[in-house]
Write an enzyme that holds these catalytic residues in place. Sequence first.
Site, short mmCIF file in Angstrom:
data_model
loop_
_atom_site.label_atom_id
_atom_site.label_comp_id
_atom_site.label_asym_id
_atom_site.label_seq_id
_atom_site.Cartn_x
_atom_site.Cartn_y
_atom_site.Cartn_z
N THR A 77 0.79 -1.23 0.00
CA THR A 77 0.00 0.00 0.00
C THR A 77 0.83 1.29 0.00
O THR A 77 0.66 2.13 -0.88
CB THR A 77 -0.94 -0.01 1.23
N ASP A 94 -9.64 -3.58 0.17
CA ASP A 94 -8.43 -4.23 0.68
C ASP A 94 -8.69 -5.01 1.97
O ASP A 94 -8.34 -6.19 2.08
CB ASP A 94 -7.34 -3.17 0.91
N HIS A 103 -1.07 -9.36 -0.75
CA HIS A 103 -0.43 -8.71 -1.90
C HIS A 103 0.95 -8.31 -1.46
O HIS A 103 1.27 -8.40 -0.26
CB HIS A 103 -1.27 -7.49 -2.33
#
Length: 477
Positions: free
Chosen positions: A72, A191, A339
């Site tokens: 992020t 997310d 991720h």
Amino acid sequence: MTSKLLRVSFMLAALTLSVTFSLQSDQPKVLLVSFDGFRWDYLYRVPTPHFHYIMKYGVQVQQVTNIFITKTYPNHYTLVTGLFAENHGIVANDMYDPILNKSFSLDDMDIYDSEFWEEATPIWITNQRAGHTSGAAMWPGTDVKIHGSFPTHYMPYNDSVSFEDRVAKIIEWFTSKEPISLGLLYWEEPDDMGHQLGPDSPLMGPVISDIDHKLGYLIQMLKKAKLWNVLNLIITSDHGMTQCSQERIIELDQYLDREHYTLIDQSPVAAILPREGKFDEVYEALAQAHPNLTVYKKEEVPERWHYKHNSRIQPILAVADDGWHILRNKSDDFLLGNHGYDNALAEMHPIFLAHGPAFRKNFTKAAMNSTDLYPLLCHLLNITALPHNGSLSNVQDLLISPTPRASPNTQTPPLLHGSVKPRENEQDESYAYFIGVSLGSVIVIVFLIVLIKHLIRSQIPALPDFQAEISQPLLQA
Ligand SMILES: *[C@@H]1O[C@H](CO)[C@@H](O)[C@H](O)[C@H]1NC(C)=O
Ligand SMILES: *[C@@H]1O[C@H](CO)[C@@H](O)[C@H](O)[C@H]1NC(C)=O
Ligand SMILES: *[C@@H]1O[C@H](CO)[C@@H](O)[C@H](O)[C@H]1NC(C)=O
Ligand SMILES: *[C@@H]1O[C@H](CO)[C@@H](O)[C@H](O)[C@H]1NC(C)=O
Ligand SMILES: *[C@@H]1O[C@H](CO)[C@@H](O)[C@H](O)[C@H]1NC(C)=O
Ligand SMILES: *[C@@H]1O[C@H](CO)[C@@H](O)[C@H](O)[C@H]1NC(C)=O
Ligand SMILES: *[C@@H]1O[C@H](CO)[C@@H](O)[C@H](O)[C@H]1NC(C)=O
Ligand SMILES: *[C@@H]1O[C@H](CO)[C@@H](O)[C@H](O)[C@H]1NC(C)=O
Ligand SMILES: [Zn+2]
């Protein structure tokens, strides 16, 4: 009859000229929105009518290559600087800088140390230095003092503040007496739910639908504030999400003694700082550990990741294969979605859509690099881009009037593409200006002719009837 016609033509002339001049004096307006973790293919998972509305009346890029690591903070800082992580310095959500002897941690919200952000200058500061104003609603880093400045308007980070409240602030700043030219809006979903549920879960459907509703709300509010047609709106995200599983866990404790290293960042890219004198031991033990773990000495990290030349990148990097999770042991937090993996993986790719006066309509582009957004934003804002790793020429086809460059065969270095050529921006507007002035002038001339005729006729009593037929269509127009 004639006086009616006179009034109408005068009003039309005044209107056309005033619209033209207000268009000319208007500041550019750009709103950048990030829906954290919105993977590129979520658009097709469930009906997303508002996203598709933007695609139909704007542009879409199908595959956006974001930057490594696909986390992020590194990616949000790239969107606003155009730099790779090794160049902007936010190399992970959790970092240790051995020169500063300081740590940075998103998990503990220990992110307010300015020094971590100051290897780059984000676009809101450059915009302000150029004499414009910026407003940020929770965009990562916008409540941190960077090079002595905050955004002109910003909200201190608070994940309890609703999307609607964030939108209200953005609209307020764009419509105030001294309107902002750059707005930045951030939302934490999808997310959070992607991590909890895993992207393959059918329960992600409603989560994606909810984001579409939120986008619909934003569009509705922009229309209500009469911003929809004058503002360039860009909808993107930082990264995608991949499905993890309890069956795909790599436990570091099975290979390494915890006393021999510090784990700075955990999964899926383990950033490992070996203890004094333990480098070889740690590296050897890890290199052969697991078929789904690729281990690099810092200087051996692949060039394409641009993830090497920064003191905050640790001496050993262990990168998990897609869908594998790195833990010390099974007591560490496990996530069903994650991720951070290789940015070449499609699962890691975000969305990119845009709508507004500068953008083409119903246009789909196959691919872009996320580093190209920054020069595009600078172009839209008419500010000079700082040195960066993107290229405006890579994304210029998204714009309505891509100004032909000197020659398509000329290879100009990226830095030159990045620097703003105000002439191009002017061309867009000068076109509208030209039409406005011409229309206005024609109407003024018609007005004068009618006035003169009227003056002549006022000496002659009879007024021909056909003028009524002329004024009718004019009134309806
Ligand atoms: C780094 O900072 C810590 C406290 O945060 C301190 O204990 C340590 O001695 C410092 N190390 C160096 C090399 O200055
Ligand atoms: C965060 O926002 C919520 C909702 O608006 C509010 O109730 C709360 O007081 C805020 N927290 C802080 C620390 O400002
Ligand atoms: C994990 O490693 C095995 C063995 O090398 C390989 O066959 C498999 O493709 C890897 N998994 C992923 C997701 O790359
Ligand atoms: C994981 O490691 C910690 C610290 O050594 C230990 O307390 C805990 O019991 C371990 N958990 C498992 C599941 O092995
Ligand atoms: C959008 O473009 C596609 C092809 O690129 C075309 O089939 C479609 O009709 C267009 N839609 C509109 C509304 O113009
Ligand atoms: C992305 O950047 C790389 C390296 O500069 C370049 O080779 C590639 O063509 C770019 N991709 C796109 C789609 O512009
Ligand atoms: C990225 O941009 C920075 C700033 O201009 C530059 O120092 C760096 O060399 C660039 N990286 C690459 C791979 O071109
Ligand atoms: C762009 O900025 C320059 C000054 O940097 C200014 O002269 C020009 O009028 C601006 N263009 C537009 C379209 O605002
Ligand atoms: Zn994210």
